[in-house]
Design a protein around this motif. Structure first.
Motif, mmCIF file in Angstrom:
data_model
loop_
_atom_site.group_PDB
_atom_site.id
_atom_site.type_symbol
_atom_site.label_atom_id
_atom_site.label_comp_id
_atom_site.label_asym_id
_atom_site.label_seq_id
_atom_site.Cartn_x
_atom_site.Cartn_y
_atom_site.Cartn_z
ATOM 1 N N HIS A 1 14.417 -12.774 -8.029
ATOM 2 C CA HIS A 1 14.917 -13.587 -6.736
ATOM 3 C C HIS A 1 16.194 -14.214 -6.901
ATOM 4 C CE1 HIS A 1 13.416 -17.497 -4.532
ATOM 5 N NE2 HIS A 1 14.771 -17.051 -3.915
ATOM 6 N N HIS B 1 20.312 -13.969 -4.208
ATOM 7 C CA HIS B 1 20.846 -14.177 -2.976
ATOM 8 C C HIS B 1 22.153 -13.449 -3.050
ATOM 9 C CE1 HIS B 1 17.590 -16.257 -0.993
ATOM 10 N NE2 HIS B 1 17.501 -17.162 -2.153
ATOM 11 N N GLY C 1 15.977 -12.383 -2.550
ATOM 12 C CA GLY C 1 14.760 -13.167 -1.972
ATOM 13 C C GLY C 1 14.862 -13.507 -0.591
ATOM 14 N N LYS D 1 9.538 -11.923 2.332
ATOM 15 C CA LYS D 1 9.669 -13.073 1.968
ATOM 16 C C LYS D 1 9.140 -13.974 3.030
ATOM 17 C CE LYS D 1 11.571 -17.008 -0.345
ATOM 18 N NZ LYS D 1 12.651 -17.277 -0.682
ATOM 19 N N ASP E 1 16.906 -17.364 -8.421
ATOM 20 C CA ASP E 1 17.208 -18.027 -7.049
ATOM 21 C C ASP E 1 18.673 -18.260 -7.152
ATOM 22 O OD1 ASP E 1 16.935 -18.631 -4.569
ATOM 23 O OD2 ASP E 1 16.119 -20.615 -4.970
HETATM 24 ZN ZN LIG Z 1 15.827 -18.119 -2.642
#
Ligand SMILES: [Zn+2]
Length: 385
Positions: free
Chosen positions: A59, A61, A88, A162, A278
């Motif tokens: 996960h 970006h 993600g 997602k 993330d």
């Molecule tokens: Zn995220």
């Protein structure tokens, strides 16, 4: 290339031993003690280091320019000894062509895969513009035929969907989650635990009930998410979801991982399936830094190192149904190999709320990506004073 004398941990092969790893023509060809270096082979001494299958961050970006959220794939990937990153859901269907430019860019050295948002228009921004404008919860933003076609057209890189589990009329079901599951077919759907600003989402209980075997809860170890009851025990819905094979992903982020929650869940027997970061522009300097730093935090909470390695190699490979090609050093595979150093502490590790003093931390040294060595960049962990 011969990686000489590291502690090779490959949970997929049930290997944890000091050994050499031989790579020829971009593929691993042998793992074993005291391998002979073929003529002309480069030998790299990795004694004292941990050598693992190429790390996989489930996960992140990584489509810069699509909103204000993204980091360059290599900042998140090979610069920190991570060979595969999986976006993600930064992008919905209509902008996926832009996302693909980053995935396909020959100048990007990290392997990039993707979870796609099922909406036609979705992109992740700091101000949650798709939620502020209420298109993240507008069913006119869904076109199932188009989403299914985009998944099929990009099946080489789209490993799942997602979903942001917003509702419209019925507070208990999310058409966006349902659309993601429909378009995903056998592929996993990743959902976010916790709320979004501006758009209401179905309750955690309803979300857990809707998840299928193989679906993924990211931010699973955040605080105040409704998976722990007032008695401190996990809810029956959470237990049932895990028992039917719903996966628990760390998804650290700036505010979505807490040592306190992780301790409570670990004590009740709920370990992460996968460790992910993330990573985005708003959490990379602190508290997240990198996948190895996030692995250090899970290790510091008492889980064995081979399990921690599994959570960033074979487990994410299985979650995205790529275990036949990713997550192991098995001879014949494309040689994605990560090398980490163990720095003895005390190591100050922060979840963004709490700082702990760990005995040691994992520090990226470099990686082989398809057999090519790439030195890690020294992104210092924040001084968590
Ligand atoms: Zn995220």
């Amino acid at each position: 290339m011969l990686l000489r004398g590291g502690r090779v941990i490959d949970p997929a092969l049930d290997v944890d031993t000091v050994a050499d790893v031989l790579v020829e023509d971009g593929r691993t060809t042998a793992i074993g003690p005291d391998l002979a270096a073929p003529e002309g082979a480069k030998v790299r001494d990795v004694g004292g280091c941990v050598v693992t299958p190429g790390l996989i961050d489930l996960h992140v970006h990584v489509y810069p320019g699509l909103g204000d959220f993204c980091l360059h794939p290599d900042r998140v990937g090979v610069d920190t000894a991570v060979t595969t990153v999986i976006d993600g859901g930064t992008s919905g269907v209509a902008t996926f062509g832009l996302a693909r430019r980053w995935i396909d860019d020959p100048a990007v050295r990290t392997r990039v895969l993707a979870f796609m948002d099922p909406n036609q228009i979705y992109f992740a921004t700091k101000d949650f513009i798709c939620h502020k404008l209420e298109i993240a919860n507008d069913e006119r933003n869904l076109d199932i035929a188009s989403t299914c076609a985009a998944v099929e057209a990009n099946a080489d890189v789209v490993v799942g969907l997602k979903a942001r589990a917003c509702y419209t009329d019925d507070k208990q079901t999310s058409p966006f989650l349902a659309a993601a599951q429909l378009a995903a077919g056998d592929r996993p759907v990743m959902v976010h635990l916790g709320r979004f600003p501006f758009t209401p989402t179905i309750s955690t209980t309803d979300l857990l009930d809707a998840l299928r075997t193989g679906d993924v809860i990211t931010h699973a170890f955040r605080g105040a998410s409704g998976i722990v009851g007032s008695d401190g025990k996990v809810t029956p819905q959470f237990r049932a979801a895990v028992e039917r094979g719903v996966c628990l992903d760390v998804g650290h982020s700036g505010t979505d991982f807490r040592f306190a929650t992780a301790r409570a869940l670990f004590e009740q027997g709920f370990w992460p399936t996968t460790i992910s970061t993330d990573l985005n522009v708003f959490n990379v300097d602190a508290p997240v830094v990198s996948l190895p730093e996030t692995m250090s935090k899970i290790w510091a909470l008492g889980l064995p190192l081979p399990d921690v390695v599994a959570m960033a190699t074979v487990n994410p490979a299985r979650v995205v149904h790529r275990e036949h090609e990713l997550g192991s050093l098995a001879p014949g595979r494309v040689a994605d190999v990560s090398v980490l150093r163990i720095d003895e502490g005390p190591a100050r590790l922060s979840d963004g709320f709490e700082t702990i003093e760990a005995a040691r931390r994992l520090v990226p040294v470099g990686c082989l990506r398809a057999g090519e060595w790439i030195d890690a960049v020294n992104y210092a962990a924040p001084d968590a004073a």
